[in-house]
Design an enzyme around this catalytic site. Structure first.
Site, PDB file in Angstrom:
ATOM      1  CB  CYS A 168      35.248  49.806  44.837  1.00  0.00           C
ATOM      2  SG  CYS A 168      35.995  50.806  46.152  1.00  0.00           S
ATOM      3  CG  PHE A 169      36.010  46.939  39.377  1.00  0.00           C
ATOM      4  CD1 PHE A 169      36.605  45.759  38.957  1.00  0.00           C
ATOM      5  CD2 PHE A 169      36.679  48.134  39.132  1.00  0.00           C
ATOM      6  CE1 PHE A 169      37.844  45.762  38.323  1.00  0.00           C
ATOM      7  CE2 PHE A 169      37.917  48.154  38.503  1.00  0.00           C
ATOM      8  CZ  PHE A 169      38.498  46.958  38.097  1.00  0.00           C
TER       9      PHE A 169
END
Length: 401
Positions: A168-169
């Site tokens: 998700c980063f």
């Protein structure tokens, strides 16, 4: 034999752009299949043949109610899941079935987003020099970057970078990489694509793995694409946001906070610690490191693009920094309308922000503010921080930072 007439330094200078990397266009895409959050618990427990788990279903309903998500988009239809019951079990061998989907659908969804970005950009696709493709959905060789190059008809000599299994980063990561490529290669135009499909993570519920159910309540499918380049030709290119600085860090004491493991059963998802607490505890340090050199200490005076990992993360970051609710408006809108699409989320938020800023008559693409921050949060626990500078909506011209 004549010697060289130029120095390495002269070559190096000629190779590099003059101005900062700039987002020149944005495109987004989702599968057609829309799932409304209010109906999802009944559907999820029915399709996974788990309706006898009544207490667990009530827990899942509460998770969905608290998610602040209104709807999501998913490639997996009820028909497909009915034909592949192993994908509906909690832990049954199903990787082949999942891979069969994602190796086809990830580049296809990426293509839909990329075509929108290229159309908005208004330049011939032959001017794309680099491709950065990111997905957490499956792995293949040659990769989704290769497949997309073929699908779009990009030049065979386009410089490709494939990023698998980031998490998700990675919406921040791709912008950081694109910034370096654009600024270090004069004339470069980088096509960035994030394409995510939950077919790798979908599975039935389990009493012993509640964190997996958190993922089932949050994750959605989507793809986003941006064109990044420095020194825009403003006769034909319309700058949207400048990428001023970008950094990545691993938060202290966060090992095991978010994990994903690719196994025979697909990609398993694990939340092992207080993720919202870890992020909010460290957010001020990231902000200070990014904005102190600019003399900015009021974080309500900048626009915000934060990966919406879940409402608790946004709530705790707001509380820690003292943010007004409207600073996270674009972020919460994307969470509500699409769910957590992993790496693609922050690019969806940039798209929402520039569109709403224009609709609302704001002076800049950043909700009327000049400076902004983009945060990506994900496995590690890893944080990406990108400092952005908006562009005046009236002229579309870049601002010298």
């Amino acid at each position: 034999m004549a010697g060289a007439t130029v120095t390495v330094e002269e070559v190096r200078k000629a190779q590099r752009a003059t101005g900062p990397a700039t987002v020149l266009a944005i495109g987004t895409a989702t599968p057609a299949n829309c799932v409304h959050q209010a109906d999802y618990p009944d559907y999820y427990f029915r399709i996974t043949k788990s309706e006898h788990m009544t207490e667990l279903k009530e827990k899942f309903k509460r998770m969905c109610d608290k998610s602040q998500i209104r709807k999501r988009y998913m490639h997996l239809t009820e028909e497909y899941l009915a034909e592949n019951p192993n994908m509906c079990a909690y832990m049954a061998p199903s990787l082949d079935a999942r891979q069969d989907i994602v190796v086809v659908e990830v580049p296809k969804l990426g293509k839909a987003a990329a075509q929108k970005a290229i159309k908005e950009w208004g330049q011939p696709k032959s001017k794309i020099t680099h491709l950065v493709f990111c997905t957490t959905s499956g792995v293949d060789m040659p990769g989704a970057d290769y497949q997309l190059t073929k699908m779009l008809g990009l030049r065979p000599s386009v410089n490709r970078l494939m990023m698998y299994q980031q998490g998700c980063f990675a919406g921040g990561t791709v912008l950081r990489v694109a910034k370096d490529l654009a600024e270090n290669n004069r004339g470069a135009r980088v096509l960035v694509v994030c394409s995510e499909i939950t077919a790798v993570t979908f599975r039935g519920p389990s009493e012993s793995h509640l964190d997996s159910m958190v993922g089932q309540a949050l994750f959605g499918d989507g793809a986003a694409a941006v064109i990044v380049g420095a020194d825009p030709d403003e006769r034909v290119e319309r700058p949207l946001f400048q990428l001023v600085s970008a950094s990545q860090t691993i938060l202290p004491d966060s090992e095991g906070a978010i994990d994903g493991h690719l196994r025979e059963v697909g990609l398993t998802f694990h939340l092992l610690k207080d993720v919202p607490g870890l992020i909010s505890k460290n957010i001020e340090r990231s902000l200070e490191e990014a904005f102190k050199p600019l003399g900015i200490t009021d974080y309500n005076s900048i626009f915000w693009v934060a990966h919406p990992g879940g409402p608790a993360i946004l709530d705790q970051v707001e509380a820690k920094v003292g943010l007004k609710k409207e600073r996270m408006r674009a972020t919460r809108h994307v969470l509500s309308e699409y769910g957590n699409m992993s790496s693609a989320c922050v690019l969806f938020i940039l798209d929402e922000m520039r569109k709403r800023s224009a609709e609302d008559g704001q002076a800049t693409t950043g909700e009327g503010f000049d400076w902004g921050v983009l945060f990506g949060f994900g496995p590690g626990l890893t944080v990406e921080t990108v400092v952005l500078h908006s562009v005046p909506i009236t002229t579309g011209a870049t601002i010298t930072a």
